[in-house]
Design a protein around this motif. Structure first.
Motif, PDB file in Angstrom:
ATOM      1  N   ILE A  55     -17.253  23.672  16.205  1.00  0.00           N
ATOM      2  CA  ILE A  55     -18.323  23.835  17.197  1.00  0.00           C
ATOM      3  C   ILE A  55     -17.744  23.799  18.605  1.00  0.00           C
ATOM      4  CG2 ILE A  55     -20.371  22.744  18.195  1.00  0.00           C
ATOM      5  CD1 ILE A  55     -21.101  21.814  15.366  1.00  0.00           C
ATOM      6  N   GLY A  56     -16.860  22.839  18.848  1.00  0.00           N
ATOM      7  CA  GLY A  56     -16.271  22.708  20.176  1.00  0.00           C
ATOM      8  C   GLY A  56     -15.510  23.950  20.605  1.00  0.00           C
ATOM      9  N   PHE A  57     -14.689  24.500  19.715  1.00  0.00           N
ATOM     10  CA  PHE A  57     -13.909  25.685  20.066  1.00  0.00           C
ATOM     11  C   PHE A  57     -14.795  26.920  20.171  1.00  0.00           C
ATOM     12  CE2 PHE A  57     -10.243  23.117  18.942  1.00  0.00           C
ATOM     13  CZ  PHE A  57      -9.324  23.523  19.882  1.00  0.00           C
ATOM     14  N   THR A  58     -15.851  26.986  19.382  1.00  0.00           N
ATOM     15  CA  THR A  58     -16.779  28.120  19.484  1.00  0.00           C
ATOM     16  C   THR A  58     -17.480  28.128  20.838  1.00  0.00           C
ATOM     17  OG1 THR A  58     -17.157  28.215  17.088  1.00  0.00           O
ATOM     18  CG2 THR A  58     -18.858  29.149  18.497  1.00  0.00           C
ATOM     19  N   LEU A  59     -17.954  26.970  21.267  1.00  0.00           N
ATOM     20  CA  LEU A  59     -18.622  26.887  22.566  1.00  0.00           C
ATOM     21  C   LEU A  59     -17.639  27.200  23.694  1.00  0.00           C
ATOM     22  CD1 LEU A  59     -20.757  23.657  22.012  1.00  0.00           C
ATOM     23  CD2 LEU A  59     -21.561  26.028  22.015  1.00  0.00           C
ATOM     24  N   HIS A  60     -16.444  26.638  23.594  1.00  0.00           N
ATOM     25  CA  HIS A  60     -15.410  26.883  24.610  1.00  0.00           C
ATOM     26  C   HIS A  60     -15.078  28.370  24.693  1.00  0.00           C
ATOM     27  CE1 HIS A  60     -11.750  26.090  26.951  1.00  0.00           C
ATOM     28  NE2 HIS A  60     -11.114  26.894  26.128  1.00  0.00           N
ATOM     29  N   ALA A  61     -14.851  28.992  23.542  1.00  0.00           N
ATOM     30  CA  ALA A  61     -14.487  30.409  23.524  1.00  0.00           C
ATOM     31  C   ALA A  61     -15.628  31.287  24.011  1.00  0.00           C
ATOM     32  CB  ALA A  61     -14.068  30.825  22.117  1.00  0.00           C
ATOM     33  N   SER A  62     -16.865  30.915  23.690  1.00  0.00           N
ATOM     34  CA  SER A  62     -17.997  31.755  24.098  1.00  0.00           C
ATOM     35  C   SER A  62     -18.111  31.835  25.616  1.00  0.00           C
ATOM     36  CB  SER A  62     -19.298  31.213  23.497  1.00  0.00           C
ATOM     37  OG  SER A  62     -19.648  29.965  24.068  1.00  0.00           O
ATOM     38  N   ALA A  63     -17.803  30.731  26.307  1.00  0.00           N
ATOM     39  CA  ALA A  63     -17.885  30.744  27.766  1.00  0.00           C
ATOM     40  C   ALA A  63     -16.804  31.644  28.361  1.00  0.00           C
ATOM     41  CB  ALA A  63     -17.753  29.319  28.310  1.00  0.00           C
ATOM     42  N   TYR A  64     -15.577  31.514  27.857  1.00  0.00           N
ATOM     43  CA  TYR A  64     -14.477  32.317  28.408  1.00  0.00           C
ATOM     44  C   TYR A  64     -14.620  33.790  28.040  1.00  0.00           C
ATOM     45  CZ  TYR A  64     -11.790  28.464  30.309  1.00  0.00           C
ATOM     46  OH  TYR A  64     -11.369  27.408  31.087  1.00  0.00           O
ATOM     47  N   LEU A  65     -14.943  34.068  26.778  1.00  0.00           N
ATOM     48  CA  LEU A  65     -15.095  35.464  26.375  1.00  0.00           C
ATOM     49  C   LEU A  65     -16.309  36.087  27.045  1.00  0.00           C
ATOM     50  CD1 LEU A  65     -14.217  35.238  22.571  1.00  0.00           C
ATOM     51  CD2 LEU A  65     -12.829  36.230  24.399  1.00  0.00           C
ATOM     52  N   GLY A  66     -17.361  35.300  27.220  1.00  0.00           N
ATOM     53  CA  GLY A  66     -18.542  35.815  27.915  1.00  0.00           C
ATOM     54  C   GLY A  66     -18.214  36.258  29.327  1.00  0.00           C
ATOM     55  N   GLU A  67     -17.380  35.478  30.019  1.00  0.00           N
ATOM     56  CA  GLU A  67     -16.998  35.841  31.390  1.00  0.00           C
ATOM     57  C   GLU A  67     -16.038  37.030  31.403  1.00  0.00           C
ATOM     58  OE1 GLU A  67     -17.045  35.278  35.632  1.00  0.00           O
ATOM     59  OE2 GLU A  67     -18.384  35.007  33.917  1.00  0.00           O
ATOM     60  N   ILE A  68     -15.115  37.070  30.440  1.00  0.00           N
ATOM     61  CA  ILE A  68     -14.205  38.223  30.350  1.00  0.00           C
ATOM     62  C   ILE A  68     -14.997  39.505  30.124  1.00  0.00           C
ATOM     63  CG2 ILE A  68     -12.453  39.330  28.890  1.00  0.00           C
ATOM     64  CD1 ILE A  68     -11.278  36.518  28.436  1.00  0.00           C
ATOM     65  N   PRO A 113     -12.211  20.010  31.031  1.00  0.00           N
ATOM     66  CA  PRO A 113     -11.103  20.171  30.074  1.00  0.00           C
ATOM     67  C   PRO A 113     -11.602  20.356  28.645  1.00  0.00           C
ATOM     68  CG  PRO A 113     -10.796  18.238  31.477  1.00  0.00           C
ATOM     69  CD  PRO A 113     -12.205  18.696  31.675  1.00  0.00           C
ATOM     70  N   LEU A 114     -10.890  21.161  27.895  1.00  0.00           N
ATOM     71  CA  LEU A 114     -11.224  21.368  26.487  1.00  0.00           C
ATOM     72  C   LEU A 114     -11.188  20.051  25.719  1.00  0.00           C
ATOM     73  CD1 LEU A 114     -11.766  23.086  23.971  1.00  0.00           C
ATOM     74  CD2 LEU A 114      -9.315  23.633  23.890  1.00  0.00           C
ATOM     75  N   LEU A 115     -10.250  19.186  26.062  1.00  0.00           N
ATOM     76  CA  LEU A 115     -10.149  17.890  25.387  1.00  0.00           C
ATOM     77  C   LEU A 115     -11.430  17.089  25.543  1.00  0.00           C
ATOM     78  CD1 LEU A 115      -8.339  15.921  23.832  1.00  0.00           C
ATOM     79  CD2 LEU A 115      -7.525  15.057  26.040  1.00  0.00           C
ATOM     80  N   MET A 116     -11.994  17.096  26.741  1.00  0.00           N
ATOM     81  CA  MET A 116     -13.245  16.382  26.981  1.00  0.00           C
ATOM     82  C   MET A 116     -14.388  16.999  26.185  1.00  0.00           C
ATOM     83  SD  MET A 116     -15.509  15.978  30.407  1.00  0.00           S
ATOM     84  CE  MET A 116     -16.499  17.360  29.876  1.00  0.00           C
ATOM     85  N   GLN A 117     -14.398  18.325  26.081  1.00  0.00           N
ATOM     86  CA  GLN A 117     -15.450  19.003  25.328  1.00  0.00           C
ATOM     87  C   GLN A 117     -15.408  18.601  23.850  1.00  0.00           C
ATOM     88  OE1 GLN A 117     -14.793  23.177  26.200  1.00  0.00           O
ATOM     89  NE2 GLN A 117     -14.752  22.764  28.401  1.00  0.00           N
ATOM     90  N   LEU A 118     -14.203  18.510  23.296  1.00  0.00           N
ATOM     91  CA  LEU A 118     -14.060  18.084  21.905  1.00  0.00           C
ATOM     92  C   LEU A 118     -14.509  16.638  21.733  1.00  0.00           C
ATOM     93  CD1 LEU A 118     -10.603  19.694  21.014  1.00  0.00           C
ATOM     94  CD2 LEU A 118     -12.878  20.533  20.417  1.00  0.00           C
ATOM     95  N   PHE A 119     -14.184  15.791  22.706  1.00  0.00           N
ATOM     96  CA  PHE A 119     -14.623  14.391  22.672  1.00  0.00           C
ATOM     97  C   PHE A 119     -16.146  14.301  22.660  1.00  0.00           C
ATOM     98  CE2 PHE A 119     -11.879  10.778  22.789  1.00  0.00           C
ATOM     99  CZ  PHE A 119     -10.607  11.284  22.994  1.00  0.00           C
ATOM    100  N   VAL A 120     -16.782  15.080  23.518  1.00  0.00           N
ATOM    101  CA  VAL A 120     -18.245  15.036  23.618  1.00  0.00           C
ATOM    102  C   VAL A 120     -18.891  15.473  22.310  1.00  0.00           C
ATOM    103  CG1 VAL A 120     -20.235  16.099  24.743  1.00  0.00           C
ATOM    104  CG2 VAL A 120     -18.318  15.290  26.125  1.00  0.00           C
ATOM    105  N   VAL A 121     -18.383  16.556  21.715  1.00  0.00           N
ATOM    106  CA  VAL A 121     -18.968  17.050  20.470  1.00  0.00           C
ATOM    107  C   VAL A 121     -18.773  16.046  19.334  1.00  0.00           C
ATOM    108  CG1 VAL A 121     -18.891  18.861  18.710  1.00  0.00           C
ATOM    109  CG2 VAL A 121     -18.715  19.471  21.123  1.00  0.00           C
ATOM    110  N   TYR A 122     -17.558  15.499  19.225  1.00  0.00           N
ATOM    111  CA  TYR A 122     -17.250  14.624  18.090  1.00  0.00           C
ATOM    112  C   TYR A 122     -17.808  13.212  18.273  1.00  0.00           C
ATOM    113  CZ  TYR A 122     -14.612  12.398  14.331  1.00  0.00           C
ATOM    114  OH  TYR A 122     -14.259  11.709  13.199  1.00  0.00           O
TER     115      TYR A 122
END
Length: 213
Positions: free
Chosen positions: A87-100, A60-69
């Motif tokens: 940082i959290g949203f950049t990493l999250h977006a890079s994975a999804y956009l990379g796959e797209i 989950p994105l929420l968990m990713q933000l927790f881990v970063v912060y």
């Protein structure tokens, strides 16, 4: 609900737009690298980037933000909430956009790559001049759709204390005790931000469907 409260909501909207822009642009830059590595034909690079994508798409994105912060703070790297969520949203977006974009690159007809190789174009020129322009066109509807999801996902940044639109609405609601009014306005602001993008994505999808006939 006075003018000052509405201005505070608009300030939250400003930070929502800023966070979405940073996550999308930063994620796009890193995502392009991920997509290129995923289609490079280099087995170790493909496995590493496949694992990277699976990690961010499978949690989950929420968990990713927790881990970063909070997680980085445990090892002595205390980040400001703004930096952490960026940082959290950049990493999250890079994975999804990379796959797209990986899917879009692979959707380009193989004959295009073979023709470029026949013309002795090296890898950089082949990707820059032949493959990527076509792949970007293919990926536009899905990319815009992800941007809409990213904008709505910024509401999760409130969990680490970042004051974007949703948190601004919560603050105002706690002050004036009119949650239906406040979050009705918040919902309208999100709608006005996302709806034009959704319409544009649908328009591009229809255009591409007509062009492919």
């Amino acid at each position: 609900m006075g003018w000052n409260e509405f201005l505070f909501l608009l300030t939250g909207l400003k930070w929502t737009v800023a966070l979405s822009a940073i996550g999308f642009v930063g994620g796009g830059l890193f995502g392009l690298g991920v997509a290129l590595l995923r289609t490079s034909g280099i087995a170790p690079a493909e496995r590493v980037t496949a694992g990277y994508i699976a990690l961010f798409q499978g949690t989950p994105l929420l968990m990713q933000l927790f881990v970063v912060y909070y997680g980085l703070a445990l090892i002595g790297l205390k980040l400001d909430a703004w930096v952490a969520v960026a940082i959290g949203f950049t990493l999250h977006a890079s994975a999804y956009l990379g796959e797209i974009w990986r899917g879009s690159i692979e959707a380009v007809p193989k004959g295009q790559t073979e023709a470029a190789k026949a013309l002795s174009l090296h890898y950089v020129s082949r990707m820059k001049d032949v493959i990527l322009p076509q792949a970007i066109r293919i990926s536009l509807p899905a990319t815009i759709g992800f941007l809409v999801q990213l904008i709505k996902g910024t509401s999760l940044a409130a969990i680490v204390g970042f004051t974007e639109l949703t948190r601004a609405g919560n603050i105002v609601s706690n002050q004036i005790f009119q949650p239906l009014l406040v979050f009705g306005i918040v919902g309208i602001l999100y709608f006005l931000l996302c709806w034009p993008l959704s319409l544009y994505g649908s328009h591009l999808e229809r255009r591409m469907a007509i062009a492919s006939r």
